[in-house]
Design an enzyme around this catalytic site. Structure first.
Site, short mmCIF file in Angstrom:
data_model
loop_
_atom_site.label_atom_id
_atom_site.label_comp_id
_atom_site.label_asym_id
_atom_site.label_seq_id
_atom_site.Cartn_x
_atom_site.Cartn_y
_atom_site.Cartn_z
N ASN A 179 0.86 -1.36 -0.06
CA ASN A 179 -0.02 0.06 -0.17
C ASN A 179 0.73 1.21 0.02
OD1 ASN A 179 0.78 -0.59 2.77
ND2 ASN A 179 -1.07 0.08 3.55
N GLY A 254 2.58 -5.89 7.30
CA GLY A 254 1.64 -6.68 6.64
C GLY A 254 0.59 -7.04 7.41
N PRO A 257 -1.74 -12.44 10.21
CA PRO A 257 -1.19 -14.16 10.11
C PRO A 257 0.25 -14.14 9.35
CG PRO A 257 -3.54 -13.54 9.18
CD PRO A 257 -3.10 -12.13 9.47
N GLU A 276 4.64 -4.35 12.22
CA GLU A 276 3.65 -3.31 11.99
C GLU A 276 2.51 -4.34 11.15
OE1 GLU A 276 1.11 -1.15 10.56
OE2 GLU A 276 2.45 -0.58 9.19
N CYS A 310 -3.28 0.34 6.84
CA CYS A 310 -3.68 -0.43 7.88
C CYS A 310 -4.54 0.29 9.26
CB CYS A 310 -2.10 -0.96 8.21
SG CYS A 310 -0.89 0.20 8.77
N GLU A 490 7.86 2.23 14.16
CA GLU A 490 8.35 2.72 13.07
C GLU A 490 8.61 4.41 13.39
OE1 GLU A 490 9.49 1.31 10.45
OE2 GLU A 490 7.73 -0.41 10.03
#
Length: 516
Positions: A179, A254, A257, A276, A310, A490
């Site tokens: 993204n 990402g 899972p 993250e 996210c 981050e």
């Protein structure tokens, strides 16, 4: 000359990246790995792992790229290990000079890189330009911090003393998301390099292009050979990289899972790890808010980058006393979003990343209908009038009303342009409902009562929070989540701690006491 093989100075659709990766045909796989200061083609004999890269806006094939093999990963890590001995010996000021030069090169090539990002991701050019600026800001920010990285002096009795050293970890592996391809690569590279680490970066196979751009920029800026390498591939390449014994730390952006699998890989060698991950963030709008600002905040919290963010505040809790007014304004503003060609300046929403992802988003919307939600606007596949865009996947931004906390669309991360609006009565109630999730990445509050704002924010279980705004992430502010939204941070000065290790040194100035 920089970008000589990367981006045309006047990028047009018909260029098809002829200068970016040589021949981008199926017969000549793209050379998108970057090791030892040059682009190479991954040497994987298993051609079934080759992946195709499509332009989201048009659906056209950009290139086919081989996935990195174990040998490719080994070579990239070995290259970065060799570079580490050189780069880690640079002073903080010397590292800073390299990072600042890289930032300047990005600035000089800003428009070309932004247009490459649009080709890669499908977001509007206006947003891509901003993303490139955040990369510049991050490199400059950590260039400023690099000379300040230091330990402490501790005075002890009898003239003895101790000191600490903050030392780099070694080779850091970074795995990015699709993204924000260039921004994420910059966010991970800048603090790692500022601390004296080297990096092997694996972008998403959906957006492999601009990480290579950044690698060539680092080469041009004077970063020692092998200090920033790029490997391509999907889940298998990510597994090989994150479990590689030569890697000291993994930074991953990402899904939850995949993040759990990365963490398990890191546990084998007790690697440092930053995660993250996903979110299902609440945005709480109180009746004493500035309504226009709240509506603007809700739009930013849901529809930037086609909703593929996210931290998005996709659970919009609105007080019942202002629900009617809020819905009128949000529907009007949403209907005025300009959907279409992301290369045009007037476009405010582009194409979602892929047809498969688009179908997943539409399934969430149809499922919401079945569970009782009302589609107040949008939520449909759109075929633009421009024939060039007919192969792209466009979804009109969607606002869902009559939502409940137990609905699938409210509980799960949609990662698309879908806003779920929920009604609430009291402060205590909405805090409980906002926290009722396994995620904890972000949260936001709109109110003109600052006491209430700080009180509510203090009770929200989220790592990144906003008051009277949403989705602003400057380099100076740490970004990361609570609960299953991740570990570590981050950005911000605290990230220096995640890319260094602390050594304590005791210096005895007297005689050694011994009772034996």
């Amino acid at each position: 000359m920089l970008l000589r093989r990367v981006v045309s100075q006047s990028l047009k659709r018909d260029v098809q990246f002829r200068r970016f990766a040589g021949t981008l045909s199926l017969e000549s796989p793209a050379s998108l790995n970057y090791v030892d200061d040059h682009r190479i083609t991954a040497n994987n004999p298993d051609r079934s792992l080759d992946f195709k890269v499509y332009e989201p806006a048009t659906g056209k094939l950009l290139c086919t790229c081989p996935s990195s093999s174990q040998d490719d990963i080994d070579n990239a890590v070995k290259s970065s290990q060799d570079a580490f001995h050189i780069w880690s010996s640079y002073s903080g000021s010397e590292r800073a000079a390299v990072l600042r030069k890289a930032a300047k090169i990005i600035e000089d090539n800003h428009e070309d890189i932004a247009r490459t990002e649009v080709k890669d991701n499908g977001k509007p050019i206006s947003e891509a330009r901003y993303d490139i600026v955040t990369g510049i800001d991050t490199l400059n920010y950590y260039a400023g911090l690099a000379p300040t990285i230091a330990g402490q002096h501790i005075q002890l009795p009898g003239g003895s003393f101790a000191y600490t050293r903050r030392e780099p970890l070694g080779v850091c592996a970074a795995i990015g998301a699709w993204n924000y391809p260039f921004q994420i690569a910059s966010w991970k590279a800048a603090p790692a390099l500022a601390c004296g680490n080297t990096m092997v970066f694996k972008p998403s196979p959906l957006t492999p292009l601009t990480a290579v751009v950044l690698a060539e920029i680092f080469t041009e800026s004077g970063l020692p050979k092998g200090s920033f390498n790029v490997v391509q591939g999907g889940a298998e390449a990510g597994h090989m990289l994150s479990s590689h014994p030569g890697v000291a730390k993994v930074s991953f952006t990402g899904s939850v899972p995949t993040g759990k699998k990365i963490m398990a890989n890191c546990a084998e060698d007790v690697k440092h790890v930053t995660l993250e991950l996903g979110g299902k963030s609440p945005l709480i709008i109180f009746p004493d808010c500035d309504m226009n600002n709240a509506v603007s905040g809700a739009l930013n919290a849901n529809f930037l980058t086609q909703g593929e963010v996210c931290s998005n505040g996709t659970r919009v809790f609105v007080h019942k006393s202002i629900m009617k007014s809020f819905l009128e304004k949000i529907i009007d503003r949403t209907n005025n979003i300009k959907l279409g060609d992301p290369m045009k300046d007037e476009t405010t929403m582009g194409a979602v990343i892929s047809a498969d992802h688009g179908k997943k988003i539409l399934n969430y919307i149809s499922g919401a209908r079945k569970e009782g939600a009302t589609v107040l606007c949008g939520g449909e596949k759109v075929i633009p009038n421009d024939s060039m865009l007919s192969g792209g996947f466009y979804i009109s931004p969607c606002v869902l009303g009559d939502c409940r906390d137990d609905m699938t669309v409210v509980k799960e991360e949609v990662f698309g342009p879908v806003m779920s609006v929920l009604c609430f009565d009291s402060e205590e109630e909405v805090i409980t409902r906002a926290n009722d999730t396994v995620f904890g990445l972000a949260a936001g509050v709109f109110t003109n009562d600052l006491k209430k704002a700080h009180r509510v924010i203090s009770k929200l279980e989220a790592g990144t929070c906003w008051i009277n705004t949403f989705n602003l992430t400057p380099s100076e502010i740490p970004f990361g989540g609570y609960k299953q939204s991740g570990l570590g941070r981050e950005n911000g000065s605290v990230t220096i701690e995640y890319y260094t290790q602390l050594k304590s040194v005791y210096v005895e100035m007297g005689n050694v006491e011994c009772t034996m």
